[in-house]
Design a protein around this motif. Sequence first.
Motif, PDB file in Angstrom:
ATOM      1  N   HIS A  12      22.551 -42.739   6.708  1.00 31.93           N
ATOM      2  CA  HIS A  12      21.087 -42.754   6.700  1.00 31.93           C
ATOM      3  C   HIS A  12      20.584 -43.722   7.758  1.00 31.93           C
ATOM      4  CE1 HIS A  12      20.404 -46.741   4.978  1.00 31.93           C
ATOM      5  NE2 HIS A  12      21.348 -46.491   4.088  1.00 31.93           N
ATOM      6  N   ALA A  18      15.455 -42.029   2.805  1.00 27.76           N
ATOM      7  CA  ALA A  18      16.582 -41.320   2.191  1.00 27.76           C
ATOM      8  C   ALA A  18      16.436 -41.324   0.672  1.00 27.76           C
ATOM      9  CB  ALA A  18      17.904 -41.959   2.605  1.00 27.76           C
ATOM     10  N   TYR A  22      16.188 -37.885  -1.615  1.00 37.30           N
ATOM     11  CA  TYR A  22      17.209 -37.501  -2.589  1.00 37.30           C
ATOM     12  C   TYR A  22      16.747 -37.707  -4.038  1.00 37.30           C
ATOM     13  CZ  TYR A  22      20.395 -36.574   1.171  1.00 37.30           C
ATOM     14  OH  TYR A  22      20.978 -36.019   2.290  1.00 37.30           O
ATOM     15  N   ARG A  23      15.991 -38.748  -4.287  1.00 37.89           N
ATOM     16  CA  ARG A  23      15.519 -39.011  -5.652  1.00 37.89           C
ATOM     17  C   ARG A  23      14.269 -38.197  -5.977  1.00 37.89           C
ATOM     18  NH1 ARG A  23      13.228 -44.656  -6.070  1.00 37.89           N
ATOM     19  NH2 ARG A  23      11.608 -43.536  -4.959  1.00 37.89           N
ATOM     20  N   LEU A  26      14.689 -34.025  -4.180  1.00 33.59           N
ATOM     21  CA  LEU A  26      15.779 -33.240  -4.753  1.00 33.59           C
ATOM     22  C   LEU A  26      15.979 -33.494  -6.248  1.00 33.59           C
ATOM     23  CD1 LEU A  26      18.555 -33.306  -1.997  1.00 33.59           C
ATOM     24  CD2 LEU A  26      17.074 -31.400  -2.653  1.00 33.59           C
ATOM     25  N   PHE A  28      17.605 -36.096  -7.602  1.00 35.48           N
ATOM     26  CA  PHE A  28      18.854 -36.784  -7.914  1.00 35.48           C
ATOM     27  C   PHE A  28      18.545 -38.112  -8.601  1.00 35.48           C
ATOM     28  CE2 PHE A  28      21.907 -34.945  -4.462  1.00 35.48           C
ATOM     29  CZ  PHE A  28      21.670 -33.674  -4.934  1.00 35.48           C
ATOM     30  N   VAL A  44      23.587 -41.650  -5.075  1.00 30.97           N
ATOM     31  CA  VAL A  44      22.741 -40.724  -5.817  1.00 30.97           C
ATOM     32  C   VAL A  44      23.582 -39.532  -6.259  1.00 30.97           C
ATOM     33  CG1 VAL A  44      20.619 -41.379  -4.579  1.00 30.97           C
ATOM     34  CG2 VAL A  44      22.038 -39.507  -3.707  1.00 30.97           C
ATOM     35  N   LEU A  55      24.776 -42.730   0.368  1.00 32.24           N
ATOM     36  CA  LEU A  55      23.980 -42.795   1.590  1.00 32.24           C
ATOM     37  C   LEU A  55      24.241 -44.163   2.203  1.00 32.24           C
ATOM     38  CD1 LEU A  55      20.807 -41.335  -0.110  1.00 32.24           C
ATOM     39  CD2 LEU A  55      22.430 -40.087   1.335  1.00 32.24           C
ATOM     40  N   ASP A 123      17.647 -33.721   6.126  1.00 33.34           N
ATOM     41  CA  ASP A 123      17.113 -34.871   5.400  1.00 33.34           C
ATOM     42  C   ASP A 123      16.443 -35.810   6.405  1.00 33.34           C
ATOM     43  OD1 ASP A 123      19.044 -36.592   6.547  1.00 33.34           O
ATOM     44  OD2 ASP A 123      20.138 -36.882   4.675  1.00 33.34           O
ATOM     45  N   ILE A 129      21.323 -30.134   5.274  1.00 36.01           N
ATOM     46  CA  ILE A 129      21.477 -29.849   3.855  1.00 36.01           C
ATOM     47  C   ILE A 129      21.333 -28.341   3.670  1.00 36.01           C
ATOM     48  CG2 ILE A 129      20.640 -30.316   1.517  1.00 36.01           C
ATOM     49  CD1 ILE A 129      21.597 -32.847   3.028  1.00 36.01           C
TER      50      ILE A 129
END
Length: 135
Positions: A12, A18, A22-23, A26, A28, A44, A55, A123, A129
């Motif tokens: 990252h 990031a 992702y949190r 997405l 996560f 994550v 990451l 990302d 991704i």
Amino acid sequence: MDINIHYAFLPHTDPDAALAFYRDTLGFEVRNDVGYNGMRWITVGPPGQPTSVVLHPPAADPGITDDERKVIAEMMAKGTFGALTLATKDLDGVFDRLQASGAEVVQEPTDQPYGVRDCAFRDPSGNLIRINQLN
């Protein structure tokens, strides 16, 4: 033999961006967030699954030269360094959510000639991704 994938690593360039991707985008869960010498490693993963993505700051890899760091940064900016393939039962719904979040679309949901239906995003650090449709 009983072997599982435990961690996958993606670099990252901005830990906060990031983490948000992702949190928040997405969905996560954050499993670990460790800082050291001004750098952060964020772990994550999908809720209820043991596999995690770490990451990490690419500059922290031991033995990397300045020239190699430059090449890694250039590859990350082009989206050719790191990649991750995810899967979902609702590809169109996930695509719509990611697109609405402002994530960079690389490919809209497509039926591939090799039998997979998928889409692709980058990302915030440029990692590719891909998301496959589960049947």
